[in-house]
Scaffold this active site. Structure first.
Site, short mmCIF file in Angstrom:
data_model
loop_
_atom_site.label_atom_id
_atom_site.label_comp_id
_atom_site.label_asym_id
_atom_site.label_seq_id
_atom_site.Cartn_x
_atom_site.Cartn_y
_atom_site.Cartn_z
N SER A 1 41.79 27.43 13.83
CA SER A 1 41.80 28.96 13.16
C SER A 1 42.67 29.46 14.31
CB SER A 1 40.61 29.44 12.93
OG SER A 1 40.92 30.99 13.06
N TYR B 1 32.83 32.84 16.10
CA TYR B 1 33.54 32.14 15.15
C TYR B 1 34.73 31.83 15.93
CZ TYR B 1 36.99 30.87 11.42
OH TYR B 1 37.81 30.45 10.82
#
Length: 322
Positions: free
Chosen positions: A194, A209
């Site tokens: 990501s 996250y």
């Protein structure tokens, strides 16, 4: 004569001026080489023949978004599939859709809920793939926050699930698949990372996250070095926003591709660098972000995420009232 005079005048300059001049030339040369390399990688370099890794591919998180589209794209290239997901109905649906569209492609499914059934699920996966020529592993399964939250607002269950799915799940599946690749001396592992962990300086209100995806990035780089001499290519692909359910984005755009557009770009990059941003407009954003002062970007990003938090809290409140 004019050239000689020019060189003579340069030699007469103080040493510090010559040093600055040399550094400027080197910087221009370095930027030019980087730009040419970017153009080559983004538009000219061909994708590898994925069948050379093996006849089967494992895709985790295969029922939605990027994972589902990658499964279809791999089937289009003639690769057999082992689809891993947590929803049995969705697994049946996506496997049936692939078989209908690509009747020559074999499809197996393995039900694993990484948040609650990880160890037993990976054991089932090992049994299914025993003896298979697994050439590619796509570690795509992952979860994020329902919306932006301060760390003290994140409940215990979500903390556990984020670490178990994004970190432990990816690690255990990779650990299960690697022995076969080592034995065959070939294979490719694609870990979906990501931009929140690499492209942008910080991701406030999504701390766990982003940190879990930083693990994916470092894990991939280490394995890239460990297994390169064994014929196994390991890569972490770093997308920014993609129009998926997880990103809560419905419409695609130039900088926010559809899963299909991203998947096509992703498959072209398998087997090359240990980290890449496969969709080229995302790499442009990365370059622009790197030019911003970190403190200024952090301030903007915090405000952006606070607005997401506010909308999420309002939606949650409305649901409770219903």
């Amino acid at each position: 004569m004019e050239l000689c005079a020019c060189l003579a005048s340069i030699k007469e300059q103080p040493a510090w001026i010559l040093a600055i001049f040399a550094l400027g030339l080197l910087s221009i040369l370095k930027a030019s080489i980087a730009a040419l390399w970017w153009l080559f990688v983004s538009f000219i370099r061909p994708g590898k023949n994925l069948k050379r890794y093996g006849s089967w591919t494992i895709v985790t998180g295969a029922t939605d978004g990027i994972g589902r589209t990658l499964a279809f794209q791999l089937a289009h290239r003639g690769l057999n599939l082992v689809l891993v997901g947590r929803n049995p109905d969705k697994l049946v649906g996506v496997s049936a859709a692939i078989r209908d569209k690509y009747p020559d492609v074999r499809v197996e499914t393995v039900l694993i809920d990484f948040a609650s059934d990880l160890v037993e699920g990976v054991a089932r996966l090992k049994k299914v793939i025993e003896g298979m020529d697994i050439g590619i592993l796509v570690n795509n399964a992952g979860i994020s926050y329902p919306y932006a939250k301060y760390l003290h607002e994140v409940d215990e269950d979500l903390i556990k699930d984020l670490i178990q799915v994004n970190v432990e799940g990816l690690t255990r599946v990779t650990h299960a698949v690697l022995p076969g690749m080592v034995e065959r001396k070939r294979g490719a592992i694609l870990n979906v990372g990501s931009g929140s962990s690499t492209v942008i300086p910080s991701e406030p209100l999504y701390a766990i996250y982003a940190a879990s995806k930083a693990y994916v990035d470092q894990f991939s780089k280490c394995l890239y070095v460990e297994y390169k001499d064994k014929g196994i290519d390991v890569q972490c692909q770093v997308p920014l926003y993609v129009a998926t359910k997880m990103a809560s984005i419905r419409r695609s755009s130039f900088f926010v591709p559809s899963p299909d557009t991203f998947a096509r770009a992703a498959l072209r990059q398998i087997g090359y660098e240990p980290r890449c941003t496969p969709y080229w407009p995302h790499s442009l954003v990365w370059m622009l972000v790197s030019m911003f002062p970190v403190a200024l970007f952090d301030r903007w990003r915090l405000g952006f995420c606070l607005r997401i938090r506010k909308r999420g809290m309002l939606k949650e409140l409305e649901k409770k009232k219903q």
